[in-house]
Design a protein around this motif. Structure first.
Motif, PDB file in Angstrom:
ATOM      1  N   GLN A 149      14.129  57.006 -10.714  1.00 23.69           N
ATOM      2  CA  GLN A 149      13.576  55.717 -11.134  1.00 23.69           C
ATOM      3  C   GLN A 149      13.454  54.757  -9.948  1.00 23.69           C
ATOM      4  O   GLN A 149      12.490  53.992  -9.853  1.00 23.69           O
ATOM      5  CB  GLN A 149      14.424  55.099 -12.246  1.00 23.69           C
ATOM      6  N   ARG A 152      10.414  55.750  -8.104  1.00 24.07           N
ATOM      7  CA  ARG A 152       9.215  55.300  -8.812  1.00 24.07           C
ATOM      8  C   ARG A 152       8.927  53.846  -8.460  1.00 24.07           C
ATOM      9  O   ARG A 152       7.784  53.477  -8.203  1.00 24.07           O
ATOM     10  CB  ARG A 152       9.418  55.448 -10.321  1.00 24.07           C
ATOM     11  N   ARG A 153       9.982  53.025  -8.423  1.00 25.54           N
ATOM     12  CA  ARG A 153       9.796  51.619  -8.066  1.00 25.54           C
ATOM     13  C   ARG A 153       9.316  51.504  -6.631  1.00 25.54           C
ATOM     14  O   ARG A 153       8.395  50.748  -6.334  1.00 25.54           O
ATOM     15  CB  ARG A 153      11.102  50.844  -8.254  1.00 25.54           C
ATOM     16  N   VAL A 165       5.750  49.581  -5.453  1.00 25.61           N
ATOM     17  CA  VAL A 165       5.757  48.324  -4.703  1.00 25.61           C
ATOM     18  C   VAL A 165       4.575  48.219  -3.739  1.00 25.61           C
ATOM     19  O   VAL A 165       3.913  47.177  -3.709  1.00 25.61           O
ATOM     20  CB  VAL A 165       7.104  48.108  -3.984  1.00 25.61           C
ATOM     21  N   ARG A 178      11.733  46.582   0.417  1.00 29.21           N
ATOM     22  CA  ARG A 178      11.423  47.957   0.027  1.00 29.21           C
ATOM     23  C   ARG A 178      11.774  48.923   1.153  1.00 29.21           C
ATOM     24  O   ARG A 178      12.340  49.982   0.926  1.00 29.21           O
ATOM     25  CB  ARG A 178       9.945  48.098  -0.320  1.00 29.21           C
ATOM     26  N   GLN A 237      19.251  47.801  -2.895  1.00 29.83           N
ATOM     27  CA  GLN A 237      18.489  47.786  -4.141  1.00 29.83           C
ATOM     28  C   GLN A 237      18.447  46.378  -4.735  1.00 29.83           C
ATOM     29  O   GLN A 237      17.426  45.946  -5.263  1.00 29.83           O
ATOM     30  CB  GLN A 237      19.086  48.773  -5.154  1.00 29.83           C
ATOM     31  N   SER A 282      15.173  44.027  -5.716  1.00 28.57           N
ATOM     32  CA  SER A 282      15.008  43.403  -7.036  1.00 28.57           C
ATOM     33  C   SER A 282      14.809  41.901  -6.908  1.00 28.57           C
ATOM     34  O   SER A 282      13.958  41.315  -7.578  1.00 28.57           O
ATOM     35  CB  SER A 282      16.229  43.683  -7.916  1.00 28.57           C
ATOM     36  N   LEU A 305       5.701  47.934 -13.263  1.00 22.39           N
ATOM     37  CA  LEU A 305       6.887  47.520 -12.519  1.00 22.39           C
ATOM     38  C   LEU A 305       7.977  47.026 -13.471  1.00 22.39           C
ATOM     39  O   LEU A 305       9.145  47.371 -13.319  1.00 22.39           O
ATOM     40  CB  LEU A 305       6.517  46.439 -11.509  1.00 22.39           C
ATOM     41  N   THR A 352       9.424  49.984 -15.078  1.00 24.96           N
ATOM     42  CA  THR A 352      10.283  50.695 -14.129  1.00 24.96           C
ATOM     43  C   THR A 352      11.629  50.009 -14.003  1.00 24.96           C
ATOM     44  O   THR A 352      12.670  50.660 -13.974  1.00 24.96           O
ATOM     45  CB  THR A 352       9.593  50.788 -12.753  1.00 24.96           C
ATOM     46  N   GLU A 353      11.625  48.681 -13.930  1.00 32.42           N
ATOM     47  CA  GLU A 353      12.889  47.945 -13.845  1.00 32.42           C
ATOM     48  C   GLU A 353      13.738  48.213 -15.078  1.00 32.42           C
ATOM     49  O   GLU A 353      14.962  48.372 -14.976  1.00 32.42           O
ATOM     50  CB  GLU A 353      12.632  46.443 -13.674  1.00 32.42           C
TER      51      GLU A 353
END
Length: 195
Positions: free
Chosen positions: A43, A46-47, A51, A76, A102, A106, A135, A138-139
């Motif tokens: 996951q 994926r984020r 981005v 990122r 991370q 966020s 997005l 995904t979060e």
């Protein structure tokens, strides 16, 4: 005949005691933690993949706060640079570094999404809305994956502390307790939204 029966009885007694030692359940719980970690990493990947698309769409549709975009790109890069392998899940320092990277991403994404609220043309852009929805999804997936990871860590940590599993672990496996995925320190403060 009597020695054979006593040996057979001793063997069956030994076999019965081994089935309750927890060796297999500890191994199964360790694998569950590794699987949950892999799901969480999936996951997060994926984020990280979304981005650049989000940033490119925002750049193409609006010319605003370069600082915010730069922060997202840098966050990122940092988030994808910090790698945590399943072997490192018992290392609190490595887990803290990973969580910090991370959390920074966020936070940057939150600032980007708040900044976007000020640009109606950008919100109207269908590509941006689609990416924003992905997005946000995904979060949410990351949040669920973190919860599942922490649940499997709880099960694993309990299994290596529970008797007789604790003896099996200390004598045979010597596995350490896994680290929970904790909230970033900045997550404890309520975000301020200004209009």
């Amino acid at each position: 005949m009597k020695p054979i029966l006593s040996r057979l009885f001793a063997f069956l007694l030994l076999l019965g005691s081994l089935s309750g030692c927890g060796y297999n359940s500890i191994q199964q719980n360790d694998e569950a933690v590794n699987k949950a970690w892999g799901d969480l990493e999936s996951q997060l990947q994926r984020r990280a993949d979304l981005v650049p698309n989000l940033v490119a769409t925002v750049k193409g549709a609006a010319n605003f706060e370069q600082e915010t975009l730069t922060a997202v790109v840098e966050a990122r890069a940092k988030a994808t640079a910090v790698q945590l392998t399943p072997e490192m899940l018992s290392d609190p320092e490595a887990m803290n570094k990973f969580q910090s990277a991370q959390g920074s991403l966020s936070s940057s994404l939150s600032r980007l999404l708040v900044a976007v609220e000020r640009y109606p043309d950008l919100k109207a852009n269908q590509n941006f809305r689609d990416l924003q929805n992905q997005l946000e999804g995904t979060e949410n997936r990351i949040s669920v994956a973190r919860q599942r990871y922490n649940a499997t860590v709880e099960t694993f940590n309990f299994s290596i502390r529970q008797f007789p599993n604790s003896m099996t672990n200390s004598l045979l496996l010597k596995l350490k307790a896994k680290e929970y995925f904790k909230a970033d320190a900045a997550a404890k403060t309520v975000p301020e939204v200004k209009f």
